[in-house]
Structures are given as C-alpha cells and as structure tokens.
Design a protein around this motif. Structure first.
Motif, PDB file in Angstrom:
ATOM      1  N   TYR A   3      45.400  -8.146 114.534  1.00  0.00           N
ATOM      2  CA  TYR A   3      45.625  -9.584 114.588  1.00  0.00           C
ATOM      3  C   TYR A   3      45.260 -10.065 115.989  1.00  0.00           C
ATOM      4  O   TYR A   3      45.736  -9.510 116.985  1.00  0.00           O
ATOM      5  CB  TYR A   3      47.083  -9.914 114.276  1.00  0.00           C
ATOM      6  N   TYR A  41      45.147 -18.341 123.049  1.00  0.00           N
ATOM      7  CA  TYR A  41      46.077 -19.359 123.507  1.00  0.00           C
ATOM      8  C   TYR A  41      45.465 -20.130 124.675  1.00  0.00           C
ATOM      9  O   TYR A  41      44.726 -19.562 125.479  1.00  0.00           O
ATOM     10  CB  TYR A  41      47.393 -18.729 123.978  1.00  0.00           C
ATOM     11  N   LEU A  51      48.989 -22.083 120.903  1.00  0.00           N
ATOM     12  CA  LEU A  51      48.150 -21.324 119.992  1.00  0.00           C
ATOM     13  C   LEU A  51      46.929 -22.141 119.567  1.00  0.00           C
ATOM     14  O   LEU A  51      47.059 -23.241 119.043  1.00  0.00           O
ATOM     15  CB  LEU A  51      48.959 -20.919 118.757  1.00  0.00           C
ATOM     16  N   TYR A  56      43.813 -18.065 115.389  1.00  0.00           N
ATOM     17  CA  TYR A  56      44.479 -16.856 114.911  1.00  0.00           C
ATOM     18  C   TYR A  56      43.543 -16.207 113.890  1.00  0.00           C
ATOM     19  O   TYR A  56      43.135 -16.843 112.930  1.00  0.00           O
ATOM     20  CB  TYR A  56      45.813 -17.259 114.287  1.00  0.00           C
ATOM     21  N   TYR A  72      53.151 -13.234 113.488  1.00  0.00           N
ATOM     22  CA  TYR A  72      51.965 -13.121 114.327  1.00  0.00           C
ATOM     23  C   TYR A  72      51.542 -14.458 114.910  1.00  0.00           C
ATOM     24  O   TYR A  72      50.951 -14.515 115.972  1.00  0.00           O
ATOM     25  CB  TYR A  72      50.803 -12.512 113.535  1.00  0.00           C
ATOM     26  N   GLU A  73      51.827 -15.559 114.212  1.00  0.00           N
ATOM     27  CA  GLU A  73      51.540 -16.875 114.759  1.00  0.00           C
ATOM     28  C   GLU A  73      52.794 -17.342 115.491  1.00  0.00           C
ATOM     29  O   GLU A  73      53.747 -17.788 114.883  1.00  0.00           O
ATOM     30  CB  GLU A  73      51.178 -17.854 113.640  1.00  0.00           C
ATOM     31  N   GLN A  74      52.758 -17.195 116.786  1.00  0.00           N
ATOM     32  CA  GLN A  74      53.925 -17.530 117.585  1.00  0.00           C
ATOM     33  C   GLN A  74      53.683 -18.806 118.371  1.00  0.00           C
ATOM     34  O   GLN A  74      52.611 -19.012 118.925  1.00  0.00           O
ATOM     35  CB  GLN A  74      54.259 -16.381 118.539  1.00  0.00           C
ATOM     36  N   TYR A  75      54.698 -19.642 118.428  1.00  0.00           N
ATOM     37  CA  TYR A  75      54.623 -20.924 119.117  1.00  0.00           C
ATOM     38  C   TYR A  75      55.565 -20.869 120.318  1.00  0.00           C
ATOM     39  O   TYR A  75      56.753 -20.607 120.169  1.00  0.00           O
ATOM     40  CB  TYR A  75      54.990 -22.053 118.156  1.00  0.00           C
TER      41      TYR A  75
END
Lengths: 111, 114
Positions: free
Chosen positions: A32, A36, A46, A49, B101-104
């Motif tokens: 993955y 950023y 972000l 992705y 996995y998608e972190q803010y």
C-alpha cells in the motif's frame, strides 16, 4: 540503508511545470503506497492512495507504483504556487499498521 | 465535518517531566494512530489504538503510552521526557472500511523539551 528513501530536495520549478517526485524502498512486502502533502507547521494531508503496482490519476496528480523496481512516483501537472509544500511518500504491508514514511521532498513553485 | 483535532497546539516541558497529548478522530473513524515527526524527517509510527486497546506498536520505549476512550478519542502520554523527545506529535485516524491504510492526520502538537 533506510527502508524508504526520498530525495529531500529542495526542488524549485516555475508555475505550470510538470513536477516529478520519487521514492525508492527496500521492503518487497510493501503493498500500500500513499502520498501526503504537508504545509509548513501543519499535519500531512492525504493526496493519493494506491494498492500494489499501476497508475492512479486524480485531477492534476498521478501516482505510479513499480513494485518490480521498488520505485514510486508522484507527478503534478500544471503546478501552481499553492502546490508549494513538502511531499511525503508512505507505504505499508498488508495487515500492518506501521506505515513507513520517506523524509519528504520540499517543493517550491514560483509564479 | 470536523477533521482530526489535537490539543494543545504547542507545549514546552522540562527534562524528566511527563506530558499528555490529546486527539479526537475524524467523524466516523474508530482507529487512532500516533506518530512522532522530528524536524526535517518523516513521521515515525508510535502505536495504534482500536477498540480501546493498543493494536500495534512501533519501535518506541515504554515511556510512551496511550489510551483510547469509548468515544474513540485518544491520549498519548510520555514519561521522563528527554531532549530528544522534542518533535511534532501527530495523530491520525482511519475507518474500519479501509483497514486503516487511508489515514487522516491532525495538525499536530509541537512539543519542546528544555
């Protein structure tokens, strides 16, 4: 050798230029991949992705992952002064929450 | 929709003291991760909390501890502060649908140890 390598720059380009940002990594288990953007004294935001190899496009941004070369890229088209920031690549393995970051590339887009 | 919030914004402590940092995750997120970002470096993973338990920990000493509350907010505690603990401490939240996995990220707390 660091697990994730990223050229710290600084990188300076004129407005409207195409920007290429890159990271290399050593752990073949990474699946993955994230990019950023971090403005000065702010938290990372972000941008992109991506899972495994391939390309992903979102507006002016394109992310590429080449797992065979352990190399990821972020392209910014028609760059704007507001794109001036530090860009961080990040990556992790399946079912692993320990995300590994590059040191960041500082980008300046001049009007 | 409120994003990730952190408090305080800045903090100055003396060596040997203890500090507590706070984080509220983005609405709909139940997982909170903490990171340490030294000047000129990328963030380093400290630990992650899910369902009020530490789910995973990075390479940080036991002086770093945390807690997650039933409303999903979280605290990071650091004991016996060292000069090297001076950094930006970032909290990131994620939702169960994307496996984290998608972190803010929040804006961070800048800790200075003198």
């Amino acid at each position: 050798q660091k697990e994730v390598e990223q050229d710290p720059g600084p990188l300076s380009v004129p407005e409207g230029a195409i920007v290429s940002l890159n990271c290399t990594y050593s752990n073949s288990a990474f699946q993955y991949f994230m990019w950023y953007r971090q403005y000065s004294r702010k938290g990372p935001e972000l941008l992109m992705y991506t899972y495994s190899s391939g390309n992903k496009e979102d507006g002016r941004f394109t992310a590429q992952v080449d797992k065979s070369s352990k190399y990821i890229s972020l392209f910014i088209r028609d760059s704007q002064p507001s794109d001036s920031a530090t860009y961080l690549c990040a990556m992790t393995q399946y079912n692993n929450n320990d995300m590994r970051f590059g040191a960041g590339t500082r980008l300046t887009v001049k009007p | 929709d409120a994003g990730v919030t952190q408090s305080p914004t800045h903090l100055i402590k003396t060596r040997g003291q203890q500090v507590t940092l706070r984080c509220s995750p983005k609405s709909g997120h139940d997982t909170v991760s903490w990171y340490q970002q030294a000047l000129g470096q990328g963030p380093q993973f400290i630990f992650q909390y899910y369902e009020e338990e530490e789910r995973q920990r990075g390479n940080f000493p036991d002086r770093f501890s945390g807690h997650q509350f039933p409303n999903y907010s979280s605290e990071l505690n650091v004991n016996a502060l060292l000069l090297g603990d001076s950094a930006l401490y970032l909290c990131a939240s994620s939702s169960p649908s994307d496996r984290g996995y998608e972190q803010y990220f929040g804006p961070g707390t800048r800790l200075t140890v003198t």
